[in-house]
Design a protein around this motif. Structure first.
Motif, PDB file in Angstrom:
ATOM      1  N   ILE B 183       0.838  -1.207   0.000  1.00  0.00           N
ATOM      2  CA  ILE B 183       0.000   0.000   0.000  1.00  0.00           C
ATOM      3  C   ILE B 183       0.866   1.248   0.000  1.00  0.00           C
ATOM      4  O   ILE B 183       0.534   2.243  -0.639  1.00  0.00           O
ATOM      5  CB  ILE B 183      -0.940  -0.019   1.231  1.00  0.00           C
ATOM      6  CG1 ILE B 183      -1.975  -1.124   1.047  1.00  0.00           C
ATOM      7  CG2 ILE B 183      -1.643   1.328   1.408  1.00  0.00           C
ATOM      8  CD1 ILE B 183      -2.974  -1.219   2.156  1.00  0.00           C
ATOM      9  N   ASN B 184       2.012   1.185   0.678  1.00  0.00           N
ATOM     10  CA  ASN B 184       2.724   2.421   0.992  1.00  0.00           C
ATOM     11  C   ASN B 184       4.046   2.628   0.280  1.00  0.00           C
ATOM     12  O   ASN B 184       4.631   3.690   0.403  1.00  0.00           O
ATOM     13  CB  ASN B 184       2.994   2.456   2.508  1.00  0.00           C
ATOM     14  CG  ASN B 184       2.313   3.624   3.168  1.00  0.00           C
ATOM     15  OD1 ASN B 184       1.618   4.375   2.498  1.00  0.00           O
ATOM     16  ND2 ASN B 184       2.504   3.771   4.445  1.00  0.00           N
ATOM     17  N   MET B 185       4.542   1.643  -0.431  1.00  0.00           N
ATOM     18  CA  MET B 185       5.898   1.805  -0.976  1.00  0.00           C
ATOM     19  C   MET B 185       5.958   1.676  -2.488  1.00  0.00           C
ATOM     20  O   MET B 185       7.000   1.351  -3.051  1.00  0.00           O
ATOM     21  CB  MET B 185       6.838   0.794  -0.315  1.00  0.00           C
ATOM     22  CG  MET B 185       7.075   1.123   1.135  1.00  0.00           C
ATOM     23  SD  MET B 185       8.259   0.039   1.903  1.00  0.00           S
ATOM     24  CE  MET B 185       9.778   0.617   1.206  1.00  0.00           C
ATOM     25  N   ARG B 186       4.840   1.918  -3.149  1.00  0.00           N
ATOM     26  CA  ARG B 186       4.845   1.818  -4.614  1.00  0.00           C
ATOM     27  C   ARG B 186       5.613   2.994  -5.216  1.00  0.00           C
ATOM     28  O   ARG B 186       5.597   4.105  -4.685  1.00  0.00           O
ATOM     29  CB  ARG B 186       3.403   1.820  -5.122  1.00  0.00           C
ATOM     30  CG  ARG B 186       2.708   0.483  -4.934  1.00  0.00           C
ATOM     31  CD  ARG B 186       1.227   0.599  -5.127  1.00  0.00           C
ATOM     32  NE  ARG B 186       0.582   1.205  -3.968  1.00  0.00           N
ATOM     33  CZ  ARG B 186      -0.489   1.983  -4.039  1.00  0.00           C
ATOM     34  NH1 ARG B 186      -1.028   2.253  -5.209  1.00  0.00           N
ATOM     35  NH2 ARG B 186      -1.014   2.489  -2.945  1.00  0.00           N
TER      36      ARG B 186
END
Lengths: 240, 618
Positions: B183-186
């Motif tokens: 969710i957070n590191m794309r």
């Protein structure tokens, strides 16, 4: 969405959603913990009224006492909010007061629980034979009503409730015990933060550490509201 | 950060050799550790299966006693599900996910190391039960009350329960990590609907793990409390209903089935477009089908309990939901076929395994739909027909896809190609012997042969197909041996692989093989699905982010530093759980308490350890 969010800054690092990693982790953990307590509560509900021997909920529960401890726990959530608010405003003294009072209220709740567990484990059937009114006795007490022979003033017998006694004891102590363990963990966490803050380790910029503890604390509180309703209130007032 | 009050050994900076592996928090190394460990466990589970097939090859054999046979099938299933397929999936999550989303590591590298070591501890607890006190013998689902102390006084069930608890902690930690990572590191521009399919399926699998494992945790806690403290959760004499265990177990157990198959579907969804030279047909529909499967996986658990007597209403509802869940699965299969339709297909080994997956998974899926009818399931329950079904979906499905994924990503991991000729031989051996082993089980199952019997009489007429299945099992073992030879040979002296040997679509192929320690020298920018194809064909560059880390040279990229604490925390869990197996003895209890104390101290120290020690940087 991602492009816009990518330019935002989290606490230390850029993240896709703008939400800090640890905060997202905490939410995922709380979702998982919902299933944990959900399963324990479901077990309790499935076995409600299935115990073959007493004592039963209405024998041992004291709604006034547990209401007090519930009130204390709910108030601790409020002081947690005040602690966090004080921290974000940089009022360190107020922050320390509120976070310590949160921990103290958590310990008070645990104290009540220990007292309650001991009380249940020492439960005694007590029937006032001189003024016997069978209608007012609980189901469990009624099974002893015929012990009131002529000349017996009052009847007393030890029938402690332990996790082994019956399904009620098994499910009650497991459910509330795991909740108590969560509160204990929360208290240790809060005390660690308080201890850390006296050494200068907690600053308004690092309020995420407190924010996470607060999330956890509120969650444990909400779980207790469900337990208090389902276990205690429905246990004593089955008509609801 | 303030300094710690407890003495801390100095932090490993650039450890090498064994210490390097023990303290590593690099997602690639952890992925390799997961893969190798899971494969070793896969071999042990396979040997347990071979032992059973040897016993069942002829009627009335006495190679193993019924007691040992019970332990064999319990250990085989528990091993394959929890110690082989799940961690093999975790190996791919670890290695591939950060590369596919354009990240330099997972969100919580130390938590990731903790997951692996804890998994290893749980695996050892289960496997060591063979040597210390007997293996579990109640089936992988451990129905109550047969797991109760009254009927199962040995330590086997304790090993099983403690091991599953430890494995559960490992899986939960990993799942939290991958949810946050995805969710957070794309990379910039990679919106959810531009994520590769494997990343999508990992995300859904992680959500299933996070929500399903607490349920089995509670069920196992209740079982352990019954056994350790004499509580009454599953004691019918005290009014308990053993069905509670079945419900809790299958509310976990059915999502678990999708935890095993969704990563496989993700791998296949990566391979088929690459080797068909076409984008995935109906990308949003495939994503949605995965999400629907993940959601509906929660509504079908009672189809494992059709013969329990839940009544016609419950049975009908669960029969309908079970039939309905076949729809999104079917949609995916049509999408894979649509991807291949009109494509220029190259039949390299990964593609062959992916196609084998589709074939075998369809067969397994069809027999699954047959079970979904409660009336027909009543005939099939507890027969070899069900054994055939689960092996078609778990071997034909999960394992085929994991083998496909190994052949596909091997060049990225090792920098060398797997041998293609040996690979093709490997595929046909696996495919044929797999069918020889498991297809006859449909026949003997419909003929009424029950599962979990240690021998059968010749007069039932099951001799021939049992013999065929046993021959197939040994052939399958040979096929896996060929795979091992290919992996070892290729890793040592395989042909050197280019950065992009398959004309890949996703970001992991845009970086050198083997992957450099920092993954991406420059964090890429994504402008659509299949970003690397776009770069190669339409000259849409996978450009670095403007400013910031994009201009770093390889030596100044900040990577998280190794740490002792995750390893120590896992050791503590291992010692603690192992001690609690012997809860009656003082030594066991002491070990249990000391182990858990070590875990608590390690986690505490870990939480005060900064991700990077500022004074030790550069």
């Amino acid at each position: 969405m991602a492009q816009a969010a990518a330019t935002q800054h989290g606490e230390h690092e850029e993240t896709t959603t703008g939400l800090n990693h640890r905060k997202l982790l905490m939410w995922a953990f709380l979702g998982s913990d919902c299933m944990f307590f959900g399963s324990l509560i479901a077990t309790y509900v499935v076995y409600q009224g299935k115990s073959k021997v007493g004592p039963f909920p209405e024998d041992v529960f004291s709604i006034p006492v547990t209401s007090v401890s519930t009130f204390v726990l709910l108030m601790s959530s409020m002081s947690m909010v005040l602690a966090y608010a004080a921290l974000t405003r940089g009022k360190m003294k107020a922050f320390r007061i509120w976070i310590l009072s949160t921990a103290i209220m958590g310990m008070t709740f645990i104290g009540f629980q220990v007292f309650e567990f001991r009380d249940f484990a020492n439960y005694e059937v007590h029937i006032d034979c001189a003024h016997l009114d069978v209608e007012k006795l609980t189901e469990f007490e009624k099974t002893f009503a015929d012990q009131c022979a002529d000349g017996v003033e009052e009847f007393e017998e030890q029938h402690g409730l332990t996790p082994r006694t019956n399904l009620f004891g098994t499910t009650f102590f497991t459910l509330t015990g795991f909740h108590g363990a969560h509160v204990t963990l929360g208290v240790i966490w809060l005390l660690s933060i308080a201890f850390h803050s006296f050494r200068g380790g907690v600053r308004p910029e690092t309020n995420l550490d407190v924010d996470l503890a607060a999330l956890y604390w509120h969650f444990v509180d909400v779980v207790w509201i469900v337990i208090f309703t389902v276990v205690y209130l429905f246990g004593v007032f089955p008509g609801i | 950060m303030t300094t710690l009050s407890i003495p801390v050994p100095s932090r490993p900076v650039h450890p090498t050799g064994v210490w390097g592996w023990i303290t590593t928090i690099d997602h690639k190394r952890i992925g390799i550790l997961y893969g190798v460990t899971a494969f070793i466990m896969f071999i042990t589970g396979g040997l347990e299966a071979l032992y059973m097939r040897a016993q069942l090859a002829r009627p009335d054999q006495e190679l193993v006693s019924p007691e040992v046979f019970n332990q064999l099938f319990t250990m085989h299933a528990t091993t394959m599900i929890f110690l082989a397929i799940m961690p093999m999936g975790a190996a791919f999550f670890n290695y591939i996910i950060p590369l596919q989303i354009g990240a330099r590591d997972v969100a919580f590298p130390r938590l990731n190391a903790f997951s692996y070591w804890t998994f290893l501890g749980g695996a050892l607890i289960l496997k060591l039960s063979w040597f210390f006190g007997g293996a579990p013998n109640a089936g992988w689902f451990g129905y109550a009350p047969i797991t109760g102390i009254q009927y199962n006084p040995g330590h086997g069930i304790d090993f099983w329960a403690m091991s599953l608890q430890v494995l559960g902690i490992a899986s939960l930690a990993a799942a939290f990590n991958f949810i946050v990572t995805i969710i957070n590191m794309r990379a910039p521009g990679m919106s959810l609907m531009r994520m590769p399919l494997f990343t999508w399926m990992t995300l859904i699998t992680s959500f299933l793990l996070v929500l399903a494992f607490p349920v089995i945790t509670v069920a196992l806690i209740e079982l352990m409390f019954d056994r350790f403290f004499g509580m009454n959760f599953f004691v019918p004499a005290k009014g308990a209903n053993p069905l509670l265990w079945q419900h809790l177990f299958w509310i976990f157990g059915h999502p678990e089935v999708y935890i095993l198959i969704l990563p496989a579907m993700g791998i296949v969804s990566e391979i088929i477009p690459t080797f068909s030279k076409k984008p995935l047909f109906g990308y949003p529909v495939v994503v949605l089908s995965g999400a629907v499967i993940g959601f509906m996986g929660w509504m079908v658990w009672s189809h494992h309990m059709f013969t329990v007597g839940l009544g016609p209403v419950a049975n009908s509802v669960f029969a309908l939901t079970t039939m309905a869940i076949a729809v999104p699965t079917g949609v995916k299969i049509f999408n894979w076929m649509g991807t291949m339709w009109g494509g220029s297909i190259s039949f390299k080994t990964p593609m062959l395994f992916a196609l084998g997956f589709i074939w075998l998974f369809i067969i397994g899926g069809l027999s699954g739909v047959m079970h979904s009818s409660a009336a027909s399931d009543a005939q099939q329950q507890d027969t070899y027909f069900v054994v055939a079904h689960i092996h078609y979906v778990l071997f034909g499905g999960s394992i085929m896809a994991l083998l496909a994924g190994t052949y596909y990503w091997f060049p990225k991991v090792t920098g060398r190609m797997m041998n293609e000729t040996l690979g093709k031989i490997n595929f046909w051996l696996v495919f044929i012997s797999m069918n020889i082993t498991f297809f006859p089980m449909h026949f003997i199952g419909l003929d009424g042969m029950p599962r979990r019997i240690y021998r059968y009489s010749s007069e039932y007429g099951w001799d021939f197909w049992n013999l065929v299945a046993s021959i197939g099992a040994f052939a399958l073992a040979f096929a896996i041996l060929v795979f091992m030879i290919n992996v070892i040979r290729s890793a040592m002296k395989g042909e050197k692989a280019s950065a992009d040997p398959w004309d890949g679509r996703t970001l992991e192929w845009s970086i050198p093989s083997p992957t450099p320690e920092y993954n991406f020298a420059q964090i890429p920018t994504v402008r659509g699905i299949d970003p690397f194809w776009a770069q190669k064909r339409e000259r849409v560059p996978v450009a670095p982010v403007a400013g910031g880390s994009g201009e770093d040279d390889a030596h100044s990229i900040h990577l998280p530093q190794p740490s002792y604490w995750p390893f120590l925390a896992s050791i503590g869990l291992f010692i603690g759980a192992y001690g609690l197996v012997y809860y009656q003895s003082i030594v066991g209890m002491t070990a249990g308490i000391l182990g858990l104390a070590l875990t608590i101290v390690s986690v505490y120290a870990w939480s005060f350890e900064p991700v990077n020690d500022p004074e030790e940087e550069h």
